[in-house]
Enzyme design. Structure first.
Site: not given
Length: 644
Positions: A37, A39, A42, A57, A110, A155, A158, A173
């Site tokens: 992502g 930042m 994952v 994360k 999870e 944010d 999709p 997120d």
């Protein structure tokens, strides 16, 4: 003012990126990176204490940041954990733990087996309206819970919407989410989020609130159903200008969902459609134009947006009385589906009362201790013994047979068969009629052997007896409707074909009836059955790898392939396209012609996509003979089944 903590304290120095095998917090072992992502990364990891897989994360910061900037970014990560942990909703990813390791935080969540909505649109094309409506309801519920806790996502897009393998839709997120008690971590004029999905008020630097998330949701749903964003101009600045000034691009596929999309994409946040209105309209669409045509036992989980494969239950025993199944109402269910003035407790109480009503059952015989786990009656779906997490349908009214134990095949199922008074009366009358028919047959044979004068005398007496019986049955009749015929009791049973058929031989997952006596020819991914006296006529069954959306397949993929083939001369004409169900799965069908004059070809093709494979079948013949051979395709459509 909230004090931002310092994250580089402690004896452990801040190190670079983690690697597979790294132990985090003395408990979580990293296995493999599963996503990246804005930042961080994952990871899929193993919880060595609870022995389960989790997602972690890892925050990865750009090099050269000042200590204060690094601390601010770490605080933003902690804010994501706090925001998500405060929300309890099936459409919000669940946070398990936050670990401080090597001078920075790690969020334990999870692990979801899922694809993002962005990947689905890019790889499979536009999403069907019914699925988009269900996604909209799930995300509206997630945002409603978030806004009730004072959390703005900021944010919604999709890429942050995940569709799990079991059909669950999850909003992820919350990294740019902000709670009212947080300090301002963005400088004035700085815009976080994606230009395509940002609201007009945020793009202009104005104050914003929950309506801003709803605008982003409208852009997300528009993109899913149309396959493109509504304000895309190819350049971030131009796109943001279009968000503020321009109306959305005209819709092509949205159909009855257009009012919801336009309501959520309203420029003025004060006039923008709210959660309750949008959810009500989507529910009406799912109960009306977009209602599922599946039988009740094929309905999906309340929070499922796409059907997941389910094992096929064995046929019920002949002596088992199956409770009547409710007609599909189109309601998806779940907490977000309740009326505005109805609580979850009241809703469950109403279901309990409905399930406990009706005719009382006869007393159950004592059940041996060895078979106490065998279900003996209808059980409400929300009280399954395993908490509703069995591999069978969690929303089915009828508990799956043998889902608790697996008795021998010859052993009868436990329970008492309940028969209504009307059914008992019909059974008694049937037994009497059968006995009378047998007796009448023997009497007729004896009667024919008598002399003529004796036959006349006996015949007059018999007529009087028959008249008395007719009057007795007429006077004892009830107002109840006659018992339905066997065909009426099974409306879904396909009618017997008016011609001979045989079983398709090919892929083990496919079962379908094909014309008997036709010549079989197989290729890599297909099996043909060709009319022996007319080589221009055939049916074909295909099983191919791929995940193309059925609508895209019948409108783009298949027509493009036909146009390139030698057996479909120009001009190609699409006659009709329709949405259908294929073995309980969403599918599509199209009819077409190729060529002109006496050599014109005429075909019809049906297709569905399940589990990464595309299953389809079609009929092709000359236009002059299409009406005569269409019955073969209709029989295939009625009998086509998938066993996955």
């Amino acid at each position: 003012m909230t004090q931002i903590p310092t994250w580089n304290g402690g004896s452990a120095p801040v190190s670079g990126r983690a690697a597979p095998g790294t132990l985090i917090g003395g408990r979580y072992t990293l296995r493999a990176a599963v996503g990246h992502g804005g930042m961080g990364t994952v990871w899929k990891a193993a919880d060595t204490l609870l022995r389960r897989d989790v997602a972690i994360k890892e925050v990865i910061l750009p090099p050269g940041l000042a200590p204060s900037d690094r601390d601010a970014m770490y605080e933003r990560t902690m804010r994501e954990a706090r925001a998500a942990a405060a929300l309890q909703h099936p459409a919000v990813v669940q946070v398990y733990d936050v670990v401080h390791e090597n001078g920075r935080p790690w969020i334990v969540m999870e692990l979801l087996d899922a694809r993002s909505l962005a990947d689905m649109v890019i790889e499979d094309g536009p999403i069907s309206p019914r699925v988009v409506a269900k996604i909209g309801i799930a995300l509206l519920g997630a945002l409603e819970v978030a806004h009730a806790h004072g959390v703005l996502h900021r944010d919604v897009k999709p890429a942050n919407v995940l569709i799990c393998g079991d059909g669950r839709c999850v909003l992820t997120d919350f990294g740019v989410a902000r709670m009212p008690t947080d300090v301002q971590l963005t400088t004035p004029g700085m815009v976080l989020g994606s230009p395509h999905f940002i609201s007009p008020e945020r793009a202009m630097g104005h104050d914003f609130g929950p309506p801003s998330d709803l605008f982003s949701l409208g852009v997300t749903l528009y993109t899913a159903i149309e396959g493109r964003p509504p304000f895309d101009k190819g350049d971030p600045i131009e796109t943001m200008h279009s968000v503020v000034e321009d109306p959305p691009a005209p819709v092509v596929r949205a159909g009855s969902l257009t009012p919801v999309l336009m309501g959520l994409l309203e420029k003025n946040p004060a006039q923008r459609m709210d959660v309750q209105t949008a959810r009500t309209i989507l529910r009406q669409q799912l109960a009306g134009p977009l209602a599922s045509k599946n039988p009740p036992h094929m309905m999906t989980d309340p929070y499922s947006v796409v059907p997941s494969p389910r094992p096929v239950s064995p046929a019920p025993a002949e002596t088992q009385q199956i409770p009547p199944q409710p007609q599909p109402s189109g309601q998806i269910g779940g907490r977000a589906m309740l009326s505005a003035d109805e609580s979850l407790t009241d809703h469950l109480a109403k279901l309990e009362q409905q399930n406990s009503g009706g005719r009382r059952r006869a007393p159950e015989p004592p059940v041996p201790a060895s078979s106490k786990s065998v279900p003996t009656g209808t059980m409400p779906a929300y009280k399954l013994p395993d908490g509703g997490r069995s591999s069978a349908d969690p929303t089915s009214v009828i508990p799956p047979q043998n889902s608790w134990v697996q008795p021998p095949v010859a052993e009868p199922r436990q329970g008492t068969v309940v028969m209504s008074p009307a059914a008992k009366r019909r059974t008694t009358v049937g037994n009497v009629v059968g006995t009378v028919q047998q007796t009448a047959g023997r009497a007729a044979a004896t009667f024919r052997s008598w002399p003529r004068n004796k036959q006349l005398i006996s015949g007059g007496a018999a007529a009087v007896v028959v008249l008395i019986l007719v009057l007795a049955f007429a006077l004892s009749g009830s107002d109840e409707k006659p018992a339905p015929t066997q065909a009426a009791e099974r409306p879904n049973a396909p009618a017997a074909a008016a011609f001979e058929t045989t079983d398709y031989k090919g892929n083990a997952a496919v079962s379908v009836k094909v014309p008997a006596g036709w010549t079989r020819a197989a290729g890599g991914v297909y099996v043909d059955y060709i009319e022996p006296t007319d080589k221009t006529t055939k049916v074909r069954v295909l099983v191919e790898k791929g995940s193309v959306d059925p609508t895209k397949f019948v409108t783009q993929t298949a027509p493009a392939g036909l146009k390139k083939g030698k057996t479909c001369p120009a001009p190609f004409t699409s006659v009709a396209v329709q949405q259908v169900q294929v073995s309980g799965n969403p599918g599509a069908q199209f009819e077409y012609t190729c060529g002109e004059g006496e050599s014109m070809r005429h075909g019809i093709w049906r297709m569905t996509t399940v589990g990464g494979k595309m299953y389809s079948f079609y009929l092709t013949t000359t236009d002059a003979k299409f009406a005569d051979y269409k019955k073969y395709f209709d029989t295939m459509a009625e009998t086509f089944q998938l066993t996955l």
